[in-house]
Design a protein around this motif. Structure first.
Motif, PDB file in Angstrom:
ATOM      1  N   ALA A  86       3.475  24.475  18.790  1.00  0.00           N
ATOM      2  CA  ALA A  86       2.610  23.302  18.909  1.00  0.00           C
ATOM      3  C   ALA A  86       1.637  23.445  20.070  1.00  0.00           C
ATOM      4  O   ALA A  86       0.444  23.122  19.941  1.00  0.00           O
ATOM      5  CB  ALA A  86       3.463  22.045  19.088  1.00  0.00           C
ATOM      6  N   PHE A  87       2.118  23.942  21.202  1.00  0.00           N
ATOM      7  CA  PHE A  87       1.262  24.063  22.387  1.00  0.00           C
ATOM      8  C   PHE A  87       0.164  25.101  22.170  1.00  0.00           C
ATOM      9  O   PHE A  87      -1.024  24.826  22.409  1.00  0.00           O
ATOM     10  CB  PHE A  87       2.109  24.438  23.600  1.00  0.00           C
ATOM     11  N   MET A 202     -11.916  13.993  25.336  1.00  0.00           N
ATOM     12  CA  MET A 202     -11.433  15.192  24.639  1.00  0.00           C
ATOM     13  C   MET A 202     -10.028  15.555  25.093  1.00  0.00           C
ATOM     14  O   MET A 202      -9.170  15.922  24.272  1.00  0.00           O
ATOM     15  CB  MET A 202     -12.384  16.362  24.897  1.00  0.00           C
ATOM     16  N   ALA A 203      -9.776  15.472  26.388  1.00  0.00           N
ATOM     17  CA  ALA A 203      -8.438  15.786  26.897  1.00  0.00           C
ATOM     18  C   ALA A 203      -7.402  14.828  26.321  1.00  0.00           C
ATOM     19  O   ALA A 203      -6.275  15.229  25.990  1.00  0.00           O
ATOM     20  CB  ALA A 203      -8.437  15.727  28.421  1.00  0.00           C
ATOM     21  N   GLY A 204      -7.770  13.562  26.190  1.00  0.00           N
ATOM     22  CA  GLY A 204      -6.855  12.599  25.571  1.00  0.00           C
ATOM     23  C   GLY A 204      -6.554  12.946  24.127  1.00  0.00           C
ATOM     24  O   GLY A 204      -5.401  12.837  23.680  1.00  0.00           O
ATOM     25  N   HIS A 205      -7.567  13.385  23.385  1.00  0.00           N
ATOM     26  CA  HIS A 205      -7.352  13.804  21.998  1.00  0.00           C
ATOM     27  C   HIS A 205      -6.409  15.010  21.933  1.00  0.00           C
ATOM     28  O   HIS A 205      -5.540  15.083  21.056  1.00  0.00           O
ATOM     29  CB  HIS A 205      -8.681  14.158  21.342  1.00  0.00           C
ATOM     30  N   VAL A 206      -6.584  15.955  22.845  1.00  0.00           N
ATOM     31  CA  VAL A 206      -5.744  17.156  22.846  1.00  0.00           C
ATOM     32  C   VAL A 206      -4.291  16.791  23.128  1.00  0.00           C
ATOM     33  O   VAL A 206      -3.365  17.299  22.478  1.00  0.00           O
ATOM     34  CB  VAL A 206      -6.267  18.166  23.886  1.00  0.00           C
ATOM     35  N   LEU A 207      -4.072  15.898  24.084  1.00  0.00           N
ATOM     36  CA  LEU A 207      -2.704  15.487  24.405  1.00  0.00           C
ATOM     37  C   LEU A 207      -2.056  14.780  23.217  1.00  0.00           C
ATOM     38  O   LEU A 207      -0.879  15.011  22.911  1.00  0.00           O
ATOM     39  CB  LEU A 207      -2.713  14.563  25.626  1.00  0.00           C
ATOM     40  N   TYR A 208      -2.815  13.920  22.562  1.00  0.00           N
ATOM     41  CA  TYR A 208      -2.258  13.218  21.404  1.00  0.00           C
ATOM     42  C   TYR A 208      -1.918  14.195  20.286  1.00  0.00           C
ATOM     43  O   TYR A 208      -0.864  14.077  19.644  1.00  0.00           O
ATOM     44  CB  TYR A 208      -3.237  12.158  20.900  1.00  0.00           C
ATOM     45  N   GLU A 211       1.297  16.099  20.828  1.00  0.00           N
ATOM     46  CA  GLU A 211       2.454  15.287  20.439  1.00  0.00           C
ATOM     47  C   GLU A 211       2.634  15.286  18.924  1.00  0.00           C
ATOM     48  O   GLU A 211       3.759  15.450  18.413  1.00  0.00           O
ATOM     49  CB  GLU A 211       2.255  13.866  20.960  1.00  0.00           C
ATOM     50  N   SER A 212       1.558  15.111  18.190  1.00  0.00           N
ATOM     51  CA  SER A 212       1.630  15.098  16.727  1.00  0.00           C
ATOM     52  C   SER A 212       2.029  16.466  16.178  1.00  0.00           C
ATOM     53  O   SER A 212       2.810  16.560  15.221  1.00  0.00           O
ATOM     54  CB  SER A 212       0.282  14.664  16.151  1.00  0.00           C
ATOM     55  N   SER A 216       4.676  18.306  13.409  1.00  0.00           N
ATOM     56  CA  SER A 216       4.181  19.180  12.346  1.00  0.00           C
ATOM     57  C   SER A 216       4.807  20.563  12.423  1.00  0.00           C
ATOM     58  O   SER A 216       5.095  21.183  11.394  1.00  0.00           O
ATOM     59  CB  SER A 216       2.650  19.291  12.442  1.00  0.00           C
ATOM     60  N   SER A 217       5.029  21.062  13.632  1.00  0.00           N
ATOM     61  CA  SER A 217       5.640  22.382  13.783  1.00  0.00           C
ATOM     62  C   SER A 217       7.061  22.410  13.248  1.00  0.00           C
ATOM     63  O   SER A 217       7.535  23.449  12.773  1.00  0.00           O
ATOM     64  CB  SER A 217       5.634  22.790  15.266  1.00  0.00           C
ATOM     65  N   SER A 218       7.741  21.270  13.319  1.00  0.00           N
ATOM     66  CA  SER A 218       9.088  21.204  12.758  1.00  0.00           C
ATOM     67  C   SER A 218       9.052  21.292  11.235  1.00  0.00           C
ATOM     68  O   SER A 218       9.980  21.827  10.619  1.00  0.00           O
ATOM     69  CB  SER A 218       9.756  19.889  13.176  1.00  0.00           C
ATOM     70  N   ILE A 219       7.984  20.776  10.628  1.00  0.00           N
ATOM     71  CA  ILE A 219       7.879  20.784   9.178  1.00  0.00           C
ATOM     72  C   ILE A 219       7.467  22.158   8.655  1.00  0.00           C
ATOM     73  O   ILE A 219       8.046  22.668   7.686  1.00  0.00           O
ATOM     74  CB  ILE A 219       6.885  19.711   8.703  1.00  0.00           C
ATOM     75  N   ILE A 220       6.468  22.778   9.286  1.00  0.00           N
ATOM     76  CA  ILE A 220       5.969  24.050   8.768  1.00  0.00           C
ATOM     77  C   ILE A 220       6.996  25.161   8.900  1.00  0.00           C
ATOM     78  O   ILE A 220       6.904  26.172   8.202  1.00  0.00           O
ATOM     79  CB  ILE A 220       4.646  24.449   9.448  1.00  0.00           C
TER      80      ILE A 220
END
Length: 275
Positions: A86-87, A202-208, A211-212, A216-220
């Protein structure tokens, strides 16, 4: 009132054209909903009957138990791999989408053609779900976390590009006009007028999205793109419900912690007091 009604008959009608259009739209939506429920074989009886099965599965999942210490280590290693996917995927997507956002924004793009093509490319990328990208990259580079990173990265490029371009277009133009009036060119206006205003957003979007993307990484991982999802899929297939509950609980706790941290960071970037 009689004089007003005579001068403005359209306003005083009980059924106006606007009201008729609104009622028509509502009725069409209700009809579409009913048709969809019928076409997809929606059955309240099946849902009510499935609750008993759901309670049965929940009983099998209690208490959450990883089984052995070696399995616990494997689960924690899979969770760490999920966080790494995710990171890295989020970071790479943000870096690639950063210049694309300026190309897709009306006030910073080179010309209208470049802006239009950039928007369409971003829309095309965003139109494909991360799970589909995971299947594609697994076929290209093979199983493992590398495919997961590429899937998250590709999926988020479209999302970040759209969010970044909208933030750039919404930026206050007074700072750009000030730079221009001082003799600065278009690049100077972007550097000193637009960037300081949009970087916190933009930094706020990246942080959100980080988290999302943890979810998603758990699903893929279920399709072989690395992470804890692969182990979760295996435990479900082998009916190890105690281990499944432990993994799900671990994912929920991890997402909650990341949500709390990212929420505080976003609040700090926005200059507001976190809740």
């Amino acid at each position: 009132m009689a004089g007003l009604a005579a001068r403005h008959p359209e306003t005083f009608r009980r059924v106006t054209a606007a009201r008729a259009r609104g009622v028509t739209v509502i009725l069409a939506a209700i009809a579409l909903l009913g048709f969809g429920l019928w076409r997809l074989d929606f059955s309240p009886g099946r849902i009510a009957g499935g609750f008993g099965q759901l309670v049965h599965f929940l009983g099998l999942m209690l208490p959450p138990d990883p089984g052995t210490w070696s399995r616990t280590v494997l689960i924690l290693r899979g969770l760490a791999e999920t966080l790494a996917i995710a990171f890295l995927g989020t970071l790479l997507a943000a870096l690639i989408a950063f210049p694309l956002g300026f190309l897709a924004a009306r006030n910073t793009s080179v010309n209208r053609l470049v802006q239009f093509l950039s928007r369409r490319v971003l829309d095309s990328i965003r139109g494909v779900d991360a799970l589909i990208w995971a299947l594609i990259w697994v076929s290209v580079v093979g199983l493992g976390p590398f495919a997961g990173v590429l899937a998250i990265m590709t999926s988020d490029i479209g999302t970040f590009g759209k969010l970044f371009s909208e933030a750039i277009e919404a930026a206050d133009r007074k700072a750009v006009e000030g730079v221009t009036s001082a003799g600065g060119g278009k690049l100077a206006g972007i550097r000193f007028g637009v960037l300081p205003a949009v970087l916190p957003v933009m930094a706020g979007h990246v942080l959100y999205m980080f988290e999302s993307n943890t979810r998603s990484s758990s699903i893929i991982g279920i399709v072989g793109a690395g992470g804890i999802g692969l182990m979760l899929s295996e435990m479900i297939r082998t009916l190890e419900w105690g281990v499944v509950a432990f993994i799900v609980l671990l994912i929920l706790v991890t997402v909650a912690v990341i949500d709390t941290i990212s929420g505080r960071l976003r609040a700090a970037l926005a200059g507001v007091q976190p809740r």
